[in-house]
Design a protein around this motif. Structure first.
Motif, mmCIF file in Angstrom:
data_model
loop_
_atom_site.group_PDB
_atom_site.id
_atom_site.type_symbol
_atom_site.label_atom_id
_atom_site.label_comp_id
_atom_site.label_asym_id
_atom_site.label_seq_id
_atom_site.Cartn_x
_atom_site.Cartn_y
_atom_site.Cartn_z
ATOM 1 N N VAL A 255 0.848 -1.195 0.000
ATOM 2 C CA VAL A 255 0.000 0.000 0.000
ATOM 3 C C VAL A 255 0.886 1.248 0.000
ATOM 4 N N ARG A 256 0.588 2.137 -0.922
ATOM 5 C CA ARG A 256 1.346 3.398 -1.058
ATOM 6 C C ARG A 256 1.406 4.143 0.279
ATOM 7 N N ASN A 257 2.539 4.652 0.588
ATOM 8 C CA ASN A 257 2.779 5.425 1.823
ATOM 9 C C ASN A 257 2.658 4.627 3.119
ATOM 10 N N ARG A 258 2.371 3.350 3.037
ATOM 11 C CA ARG A 258 2.317 2.539 4.265
ATOM 12 C C ARG A 258 3.352 1.420 4.220
ATOM 13 N N GLY A 259 3.433 0.748 3.086
ATOM 14 C CA GLY A 259 4.445 -0.298 2.950
ATOM 15 C C GLY A 259 3.855 -1.659 2.659
ATOM 16 N N TYR A 260 4.480 -2.681 3.238
ATOM 17 C CA TYR A 260 4.102 -4.065 2.920
ATOM 18 C C TYR A 260 3.538 -4.765 4.153
ATOM 19 N N ARG A 261 2.596 -5.661 3.903
ATOM 20 C CA ARG A 261 2.031 -6.442 5.012
ATOM 21 C C ARG A 261 1.732 -7.855 4.515
ATOM 22 N N LEU A 262 2.100 -8.830 5.356
ATOM 23 C CA LEU A 262 1.836 -10.226 4.982
ATOM 24 C C LEU A 262 0.445 -10.612 5.459
ATOM 25 N N VAL A 263 -0.400 -11.041 4.521
ATOM 26 C CA VAL A 263 -1.750 -11.467 4.903
ATOM 27 C C VAL A 263 -1.724 -12.986 5.017
ATOM 28 N N THR A 264 -1.939 -13.485 6.229
ATOM 29 C CA THR A 264 -1.796 -14.939 6.408
ATOM 30 C C THR A 264 -3.129 -15.665 6.285
ATOM 31 N N THR A 265 -4.238 -14.980 6.578
ATOM 32 C CA THR A 265 -5.514 -15.687 6.475
ATOM 33 C C THR A 265 -5.818 -15.978 5.008
ATOM 34 N N GLY A 266 -6.294 -17.181 4.771
ATOM 35 C CA GLY A 266 -6.679 -17.541 3.416
ATOM 36 C C GLY A 266 -5.494 -17.838 2.512
ATOM 37 N N SER A 267 -4.310 -18.023 3.111
ATOM 38 C CA SER A 267 -3.152 -18.274 2.264
ATOM 39 C C SER A 267 -2.708 -19.726 2.425
ATOM 40 N N ALA B 39 -14.684 -28.772 3.181
ATOM 41 C CA ALA B 39 -16.120 -28.979 2.965
ATOM 42 C C ALA B 39 -16.831 -29.211 4.297
ATOM 43 N N GLU B 40 -16.229 -30.028 5.157
ATOM 44 C CA GLU B 40 -16.933 -30.397 6.396
ATOM 45 C C GLU B 40 -16.838 -29.319 7.471
ATOM 46 N N LEU B 41 -15.706 -28.615 7.504
ATOM 47 C CA LEU B 41 -15.556 -27.584 8.548
ATOM 48 C C LEU B 41 -16.068 -26.230 8.063
ATOM 49 N N ASP B 42 -16.367 -26.168 6.769
ATOM 50 C CA ASP B 42 -16.890 -24.949 6.176
ATOM 51 C C ASP B 42 -15.942 -23.763 6.413
ATOM 52 N N SER B 43 -14.668 -24.000 6.202
ATOM 53 C CA SER B 43 -13.658 -22.971 6.432
ATOM 54 C C SER B 43 -12.428 -23.234 5.573
ATOM 55 N N PHE B 44 -11.640 -22.197 5.418
ATOM 56 C CA PHE B 44 -10.353 -22.356 4.751
ATOM 57 C C PHE B 44 -9.393 -23.102 5.687
ATOM 58 N N VAL B 45 -8.603 -24.014 5.138
ATOM 59 C CA VAL B 45 -7.600 -24.729 5.940
ATOM 60 C C VAL B 45 -6.227 -24.557 5.280
ATOM 61 N N SER B 46 -5.256 -24.108 6.075
ATOM 62 C CA SER B 46 -3.887 -24.001 5.564
ATOM 63 C C SER B 46 -3.217 -25.360 5.725
ATOM 64 N N ARG B 47 -2.755 -25.931 4.613
ATOM 65 C CA ARG B 47 -2.151 -27.267 4.694
ATOM 66 C C ARG B 47 -0.874 -27.245 5.519
ATOM 67 N N SER B 48 -0.035 -26.211 5.320
ATOM 68 C CA SER B 48 1.220 -26.144 6.087
ATOM 69 C C SER B 48 0.913 -26.018 7.573
ATOM 70 N N GLY B 49 -0.033 -25.150 7.887
ATOM 71 C CA GLY B 49 -0.388 -24.934 9.298
ATOM 72 C C GLY B 49 -0.891 -26.213 9.941
ATOM 73 N N LEU B 50 -1.681 -26.972 9.193
ATOM 74 C CA LEU B 50 -2.230 -28.211 9.752
ATOM 75 C C LEU B 50 -1.116 -29.230 10.002
ATOM 76 N N ILE B 51 -0.151 -29.294 9.112
ATOM 77 C CA ILE B 51 0.969 -30.230 9.322
ATOM 78 C C ILE B 51 1.707 -29.861 10.614
ATOM 79 N N GLY B 52 1.900 -28.563 10.831
ATOM 80 C CA GLY B 52 2.568 -28.118 12.068
ATOM 81 C C GLY B 52 1.806 -28.577 13.302
ATOM 82 N N LEU B 53 0.493 -28.439 13.273
ATOM 83 C CA LEU B 53 -0.328 -28.856 14.427
ATOM 84 C C LEU B 53 -0.239 -30.370 14.640
ATOM 85 N N ILE B 54 -0.217 -31.110 13.538
ATOM 86 C CA ILE B 54 -0.160 -32.580 13.656
ATOM 87 C C ILE B 54 1.183 -33.012 14.255
#
Ligand code: BTN
Length: 344
Positions: A49-61, A246-261
């Motif tokens: 974003v101009r005049n603000r900089g960069y931001r990492l958006v982690t949700t939905g990624s 489909a069952e949880l009706d939400s986005f799931v990050s595959r990398s994040g789930l592996i970390g939890l497992i």
């Protein structure tokens, strides 16, 4: 450089200005811009974003690569030595090869796609790209080979726990995922011995293989396939297979789930090793056991029969009480169990 920028963006939830990045890394604005473009190509969602900089958006990624998986792993040794393949025959076969080459205990092999994925009972495991998780965890335990099949149940427990953590997270965030009216009953379960079911549908399968020499385990490979984003299933599975999104009706990050497992597995595996049996984690496992106190049909090659399943014993065998009052210890290698009205 791009990894260092990524690290810095991870640490900041707010925007980081281009100027700050230039000064921090002592590089030009163009170099920062180029690194950010590369990260975007890798799949990271970085807002500029101009005049603000960069931001990492982690949700939905759903960035799925070695760096991202390593970043989610917070264990002492489980999954710490990791390999990632965009495409491979079977992660189990690769993990066995690495074990033979001397890879350390706890090595993790992950793939985005398998061309020769293996399922239980000689079946294949269809493994399309960009949709699911396929991983194999290689262990070099020093217990007796007869105990190795129990690791499949330990992994099932870890996967069920990790999915429950995801679900708790969604519940904390919004109203859509609140518990059903009737309260506490969880919709995440284990169908003995090791299928994970959500809302009665299979979302995960586990295949454990091992190499033994003279009563000594050389290595065990626990292969786990989790349907995360897959929407369409072959006709023969369509009525009882589904995916987490489909069952949880939400986005799931595959990398994040592996970390939890990996985190959950390490905890339960240590308890299992200390106790030398499943006794240590039995109560946790039975919380998820969908077959408990239900009438089941035991598909024994010597003859099918029905009974009420009471839970598991310290060896992971299913206890099934038959009409005559006898309690059979059902060993997973020989038989499978169905609910009397269907898959669960
Ligand atoms: C089952 O039949 O339920 C078990 C399926 C196990 C599939 C996983 S995917 C990762 C690992 N690699 C394989 O070739 N199989 C397992």
């Amino acid at each position: 450089m791009k990894n260092q920028i990524l690290e810095l963006l991870r640490k900041n939830t707010e925007y980081v200005s281009g100027q700050e990045l230039c000064e921090h890394f002592k590089v030009s604005r163009t170099a920062v811009w180029k690194a950010v473009e590369q990260l975007k190509k890798d799949g990271y969602n970085i807002e500029a974003v101009r005049n603000r900089g960069y931001r990492l958006v982690t949700t939905g990624s759903d960035v799925y690569n070695k760096a991202e998986i390593d970043n989610t792993i917070d264990t002492d040794y489980i999954g710490r030595n990791s390999f990632f393949y965009n495409i491979i025959g079977s992660t189990n076969t690769e993990a066995k090869r690495l074990a033979e080459e001397g890879a350390p205990d706890g090595t993790l092999v992950v793939a985005d796609r398998q061309t020769a994925g293996k399922g239980r009972r000689g079946r294949s495991w269809i493994s399309p790209e960009g949709a699911n998780i396929y991983f194999s965890l290689m262990l070099k335990p020093d217990f007796h080979p007869s105990q190795a099949p129990m690791l499949t149940l330990v992994m099932a427990l870890a996967v069920a726990d990790a999915i429950s953590i995801l679900q708790e997270g969604y519940r904390a965030q919004d109203d859509k995922h609140q518990k059903s009216e009737n309260g506490s009953a969880t919709n995440i379960g284990i169908k003995w011995p090791n299928d994970i079911v959500v809302n009665g549908k299979k979302v995960c399968g586990i295949l454990t293989e091992m190499s033994v020499e003279r009563d000594y385990i050389q290595y065990v490979v626990i292969g786990t396939g989790i349907n995360v984003k897959q929407q369409v299933f072959d006709a023969e599975f369509a009525d009882h297979a589904s995916s987490l999104e489909a069952e949880l009706d939400s986005f799931v990050s595959r990398s994040g789930l592996i970390g939890l497992i990996m985190k959950a597995f390490e905890k339960y595996y240590e308890e299992f090793k200390k106790a030398g049996s499943l006794g240590a984690v039995k109560a946790d496992y039975e919380k998820y056991l969908v077959n408990i106190n239900r009438e089941v049909c035991v598909l024994d090659p010597k003859g099918e029969y029905r009974g009420i399943s009471l839970g598991i014993n310290d060896n992971g065998e299913l206890l099934v009480k038959t009409e005559d009052g006898a309690v059979n210890e059902v060993y997973a290698g020989e038989v499978s169990v169905r609910g009397i009205y269907g898959y669960v």
